[in-house]
Design an enzyme around this catalytic site. Sequence first.
Site, PDB file in Angstrom:
ATOM      1  N   TYR A 199      11.483  12.796 -12.137  1.00 54.80           N
ATOM      2  CA  TYR A 199      11.549  12.205 -10.966  1.00 54.80           C
ATOM      3  C   TYR A 199      10.560  11.102 -10.377  1.00 54.80           C
ATOM      4  O   TYR A 199      10.644   9.922  -9.960  1.00 54.80           O
ATOM      5  CB  TYR A 199      11.902  12.966  -9.810  1.00 54.80           C
ATOM      6  CG  TYR A 199      13.341  13.741 -10.012  1.00 54.80           C
ATOM      7  CD1 TYR A 199      14.553  13.097 -10.071  1.00 54.80           C
ATOM      8  CD2 TYR A 199      13.410  15.122 -10.210  1.00 54.80           C
ATOM      9  CE1 TYR A 199      15.506  13.609 -10.155  1.00 54.80           C
ATOM     10  CE2 TYR A 199      14.472  15.622 -10.535  1.00 54.80           C
ATOM     11  CZ  TYR A 199      15.659  15.143 -10.503  1.00 54.80           C
ATOM     12  OH  TYR A 199      16.978  15.814 -10.483  1.00 54.80           O
ATOM     13  N   GLN A 201       9.192  19.129  -9.404  1.00 57.01           N
ATOM     14  CA  GLN A 201       8.291  18.252  -9.895  1.00 57.01           C
ATOM     15  C   GLN A 201       8.138  18.225 -11.550  1.00 57.01           C
ATOM     16  O   GLN A 201       8.583  19.285 -12.030  1.00 57.01           O
ATOM     17  CB  GLN A 201       6.853  18.641  -9.523  1.00 57.01           C
ATOM     18  CG  GLN A 201       6.804  18.245  -8.214  1.00 57.01           C
ATOM     19  CD  GLN A 201       5.444  18.760  -7.361  1.00 57.01           C
ATOM     20  OE1 GLN A 201       4.756  19.652  -8.028  1.00 57.01           O
ATOM     21  NE2 GLN A 201       5.418  18.709  -6.241  1.00 57.01           N
ATOM     22  N   VAL A 202       7.648  17.220 -12.200  1.00 55.96           N
ATOM     23  CA  VAL A 202       7.274  17.197 -13.617  1.00 55.96           C
ATOM     24  C   VAL A 202       8.641  17.120 -14.357  1.00 55.96           C
ATOM     25  O   VAL A 202       8.811  17.914 -15.411  1.00 55.96           O
ATOM     26  CB  VAL A 202       6.455  18.244 -14.186  1.00 55.96           C
ATOM     27  CG1 VAL A 202       5.988  18.008 -15.520  1.00 55.96           C
ATOM     28  CG2 VAL A 202       5.203  18.659 -13.113  1.00 55.96           C
ATOM     29  N   GLU A 261       0.834  -1.132  -0.085  1.00 54.64           N
ATOM     30  CA  GLU A 261       0.026  -0.139  -0.054  1.00 54.64           C
ATOM     31  C   GLU A 261       0.659   1.262   0.007  1.00 54.64           C
ATOM     32  O   GLU A 261       1.621   1.343   0.864  1.00 54.64           O
ATOM     33  CB  GLU A 261      -0.840   0.040   1.113  1.00 54.64           C
ATOM     34  CG  GLU A 261      -2.024   1.192   1.163  1.00 54.64           C
ATOM     35  CD  GLU A 261      -2.652   1.577   2.524  1.00 54.64           C
ATOM     36  OE1 GLU A 261      -2.396   0.873   3.331  1.00 54.64           O
ATOM     37  OE2 GLU A 261      -3.358   2.316   2.641  1.00 54.64           O
ATOM     38  N   THR A 307       8.326   9.428 -11.867  1.00 56.53           N
ATOM     39  CA  THR A 307       8.041   8.266 -12.747  1.00 56.53           C
ATOM     40  C   THR A 307       9.469   7.303 -12.436  1.00 56.53           C
ATOM     41  O   THR A 307       9.095   5.991 -12.331  1.00 56.53           O
ATOM     42  CB  THR A 307       8.430   8.728 -14.287  1.00 56.53           C
ATOM     43  OG1 THR A 307       7.440   9.381 -14.646  1.00 56.53           O
ATOM     44  CG2 THR A 307       8.224   7.540 -15.213  1.00 56.53           C
TER      45      THR A 307
HETATM   46  C1  LIG Z   1      -0.844   8.288  -2.577  1.00 55.34           C
HETATM   47  C2  LIG Z   1      -0.353   9.685  -2.610  1.00 55.34           C
HETATM   48  O1  LIG Z   1       0.307  10.456  -2.216  1.00 55.34           O
HETATM   49  S1  LIG Z   1      -1.422  10.765  -3.751  1.00 55.34           S
HETATM   50  C3  LIG Z   1      -0.693  12.160  -3.587  1.00 55.34           C
HETATM   51  C4  LIG Z   1       0.471  12.411  -4.813  1.00 55.34           C
HETATM   52  N1  LIG Z   1       1.475  13.602  -4.338  1.00 55.34           N
HETATM   53  C5  LIG Z   1       1.234  14.896  -4.482  1.00 55.34           C
HETATM   54  O2  LIG Z   1       0.041  15.062  -5.052  1.00 55.34           O
HETATM   55  C6  LIG Z   1       2.155  15.724  -4.041  1.00 55.34           C
HETATM   56  C7  LIG Z   1       2.423  17.044  -5.248  1.00 55.34           C
HETATM   57  N2  LIG Z   1       3.017  16.417  -6.365  1.00 55.34           N
HETATM   58  C8  LIG Z   1       4.076  15.582  -6.565  1.00 55.34           C
HETATM   59  O3  LIG Z   1       4.685  15.650  -5.514  1.00 55.34           O
HETATM   60  C9  LIG Z   1       4.464  15.118  -7.973  1.00 55.34           C
HETATM   61  O4  LIG Z   1       4.183  15.980  -8.906  1.00 55.34           O
HETATM   62  C10 LIG Z   1       4.043  13.731  -8.110  1.00 55.34           C
HETATM   63  C11 LIG Z   1       4.618  12.940  -7.105  1.00 55.34           C
HETATM   64  C12 LIG Z   1       2.638  13.638  -8.258  1.00 55.34           C
HETATM   65  C13 LIG Z   1       4.511  13.364  -9.545  1.00 55.34           C
HETATM   66  O5  LIG Z   1       6.006  13.486  -9.567  1.00 55.34           O
HETATM   67  P1  LIG Z   1       6.848  14.162 -10.688  1.00 55.34           P
HETATM   68  O6  LIG Z   1       8.226  14.071 -10.613  1.00 55.34           O
HETATM   69  O7  LIG Z   1       6.138  15.531 -10.929  1.00 55.34           O
HETATM   70  O8  LIG Z   1       6.132  13.321 -12.214  1.00 55.34           O
HETATM   71  P2  LIG Z   1       7.030  13.158 -13.540  1.00 55.34           P
HETATM   72  O9  LIG Z   1       7.655  14.269 -13.835  1.00 55.34           O
HETATM   73  O10 LIG Z   1       7.420  11.655 -13.459  1.00 55.34           O
HETATM   74  O11 LIG Z   1       5.684  12.958 -14.453  1.00 55.34           O
HETATM   75  C14 LIG Z   1       5.282  11.878 -14.880  1.00 55.34           C
HETATM   76  C15 LIG Z   1       4.061  12.184 -15.830  1.00 55.34           C
HETATM   77  O12 LIG Z   1       2.821  12.463 -14.895  1.00 55.34           O
HETATM   78  C16 LIG Z   1       2.668  13.910 -14.966  1.00 55.34           C
HETATM   79  N3  LIG Z   1       1.944  14.398 -13.916  1.00 55.34           N
HETATM   80  C17 LIG Z   1       2.627  14.567 -12.672  1.00 55.34           C
HETATM   81  N4  LIG Z   1       2.088  14.968 -11.825  1.00 55.34           N
HETATM   82  C18 LIG Z   1       0.744  14.996 -12.234  1.00 55.34           C
HETATM   83  C19 LIG Z   1      -0.567  15.200 -11.603  1.00 55.34           C
HETATM   84  N5  LIG Z   1      -0.540  15.784 -10.123  1.00 55.34           N
HETATM   85  N6  LIG Z   1      -1.766  15.261 -12.238  1.00 55.34           N
HETATM   86  C20 LIG Z   1      -1.607  14.576 -13.635  1.00 55.34           C
HETATM   87  N7  LIG Z   1      -0.390  14.382 -14.197  1.00 55.34           N
HETATM   88  C21 LIG Z   1       0.631  14.570 -13.528  1.00 55.34           C
HETATM   89  C22 LIG Z   1       3.492  14.717 -15.840  1.00 55.34           C
HETATM   90  O13 LIG Z   1       2.950  15.729 -16.621  1.00 55.34           O
HETATM   91  C23 LIG Z   1       4.200  13.632 -16.653  1.00 55.34           C
HETATM   92  O14 LIG Z   1       3.399  13.224 -17.854  1.00 55.34           O
HETATM   93  P3  LIG Z   1       4.180  13.045 -19.174  1.00 55.34           P
HETATM   94  O15 LIG Z   1       4.752  11.872 -18.926  1.00 55.34           O
HETATM   95  O16 LIG Z   1       3.083  12.819 -20.113  1.00 55.34           O
HETATM   96  O17 LIG Z   1       5.064  14.168 -19.427  1.00 55.34           O
END
Ligand SMILES: CC(=O)SCCNC(=O)CCNC(=O)[C@H](O)C(C)(C)COP(=O)(O)OP(=O)(O)OC[C@H]1O[C@@H](n2cnc3c(N)ncnc32)[C@H](O)[C@@H]1OP(=O)(O)O
Length: 542
Positions: free
Chosen positions: A282, A278-279, A267, A284
């Site tokens: 990392y 972010q984005v 889980e 992924t």
């Molecule tokens: C179980 C939980 O904890 S739910 C809560 C998740 N955490 C959060 O919301 C906290 C704030 N967000 C973050 O910390 C980060 O944005 C994360 C962990 C959600 C994603 O990490 P990132 O390093 O930004 O992701 P990464 O750069 O690898 O993006 C992968 C893909 O997801 C997409 N993506 C990233 N965040 C989001 C989002 N919130 N909504 C939709 N798409 C997203 C990116 O655009 C990217 O798309 P692409 O491959 O088509 O270009």
Amino acid sequence: MDASHLTAPGRSRSSQSPSPSHSASASATSSIHKRKMASDDHAPPFPSSFSDTRDGALTSNDDLESISARGGGADSDSEDDSEEVGDDDEEDYDASSIRNFTASRLETSVAMVPSGRNTKIKSDNSVKIESSEIPKEVGTGCSGNVAPPTATGSVSGAVVKDEGMKNIFTENLQTSGAYTAREESLKREEESGRLKFVCVSNDGVDEHMIWLVGLKNIFARQLPNMPKEYIVRLVMDRNHKSVMVIRRNLVVGGITYRPYTSQKFGEIAFCAITADEQVKGYGTRLMNHLKQHARDVDGLTHFLTYADNNAVGYFVKQGFTKEIYLEKERWQGYIKDYDGGILMECKIDPKLPYTDLSTMIRRQRQAIDEKIRELSNCHIVYPGIDFQKKEAGIPKKAIKVEDIPGLREAGWTPDQYGHSRFKTVNSLSDQKSLTAFMRSLLKIMHDHPDSWPFKEPVDARDVPDYYDIIKDPIDLKTMSKRVESELYYVTFDMFLADVRRMFANARTYNSPETIYYKCSTRLESHFSNKVQAGLQSSIKIQ
Ligand SMILES: CC(=O)SCCNC(=O)CCNC(=O)[C@H](O)C(C)(C)COP(=O)(O)OP(=O)(O)OC[C@H]1O[C@@H](n2cnc3c(N)ncnc32)[C@H](O)[C@@H]1OP(=O)(O)O
């Protein structure tokens, strides 16, 4: 302690067993927790000295901040957090808790770890995920469906194009998409040692504790609806593990999860990347490391998580679905219901080289490209036509259609010549007849009383902004030069296109009430009638 901290948290996904002494606070959250608990569920998740969050032994962020500070700061979010995160807890915990925690932390041993439900805590629960663990060779073995490209790039049974042609296009070949490029770039960072992914849990090792504190700070900042005590509890819970991205010894982000090894699923409790990173891929890469680690070390086949609504898109891109295929018996009662997010599932593939997906994708792309090249010519880029022009856009020499590079190779045959709507047959099948017909049409226009605005090119001295607005000017005189050259209008359609453009230009530059606009409409109508009549008498319209 302020009870509101424990009342209906925005996210409440703990699968951690509440300790008996925690029951008061647990009842505050239980309206959304419908978890059935096995008898050993009640085992406290922390050593007894930490078990009650109300005594402040572990949940004080100030305590943890102090550890973080000793480590020189483990997270770029942590500087701000030290104020923000600590504020809530200041009243609740005193300095003795720092000593309690620190002392206990240093004394922590495996023997102190409670026997968590269904979860055997590994004594060496700090696992550095080395890139050497990653299968280097992927392809058929890993994906099961990818034929590795052969040395010559051929696949049996298909026609191989000659090498000379191949060289023309190889530079145009796109070898990676955005996903692969990001993954490869981060992989290179890992190989250079600037970046590492680690999996640690609360094992008392100083460095791990500093990282966990850094990660806790990121969660506290990035998941603002989560009670901070709750975050601390789970990150520091020894039943939970955290896979983290560490760059230059600072935590960039991480995922805290609880592996239920007997149920073969994990889980995901929290997942976050520090704000300014972010984005960038990392998230992924982190998820890929997590999957590889959970499969190879924990023996898990699935992940479940309650995803925040605004993070669903990210989880979908990591292969999570809202449909839960995992049999309910395997997970029901193990994870808590949560009303602020969406339960999502991800099946961990038994073979995929998660930390080296980019190599696999590159090879798949290569194999597909090879196959396409064998079946089609669309990848071949020919040199363009050396189309030197003189006055009025007339080419210096005639270019035969069949001399256009690549036309024949694309399947064109001379009988397709003149495949226009007004395909010329009989008398207009040769250039002389075509020229005569166009010449007569020009004369008809020229003799018409409304032709005066079109006889010469527009003079920019008279109409200074004309060429700013009209980018493709044309007039009867220029058309006449083109007709007489016999090199320009090689089809009647080309002539018609110029005539139509001439009238369209007039109506673009001039408003409908102007004489120019009216002349263009009248002359065009006259022209159309003559063309129809001329075509009917001398050529067939197809
Ligand atoms: C179980 C939980 O904890 S739910 C809560 C998740 N955490 C959060 O919301 C906290 C704030 N967000 C973050 O910390 C980060 O944005 C994360 C962990 C959600 C994603 O990490 P990132 O390093 O930004 O992701 P990464 O750069 O690898 O993006 C992968 C893909 O997801 C997409 N993506 C990233 N965040 C989001 C989002 N919130 N909504 C939709 N798409 C997203 C990116 O655009 C990217 O798309 P692409 O491959 O088509 O270009």
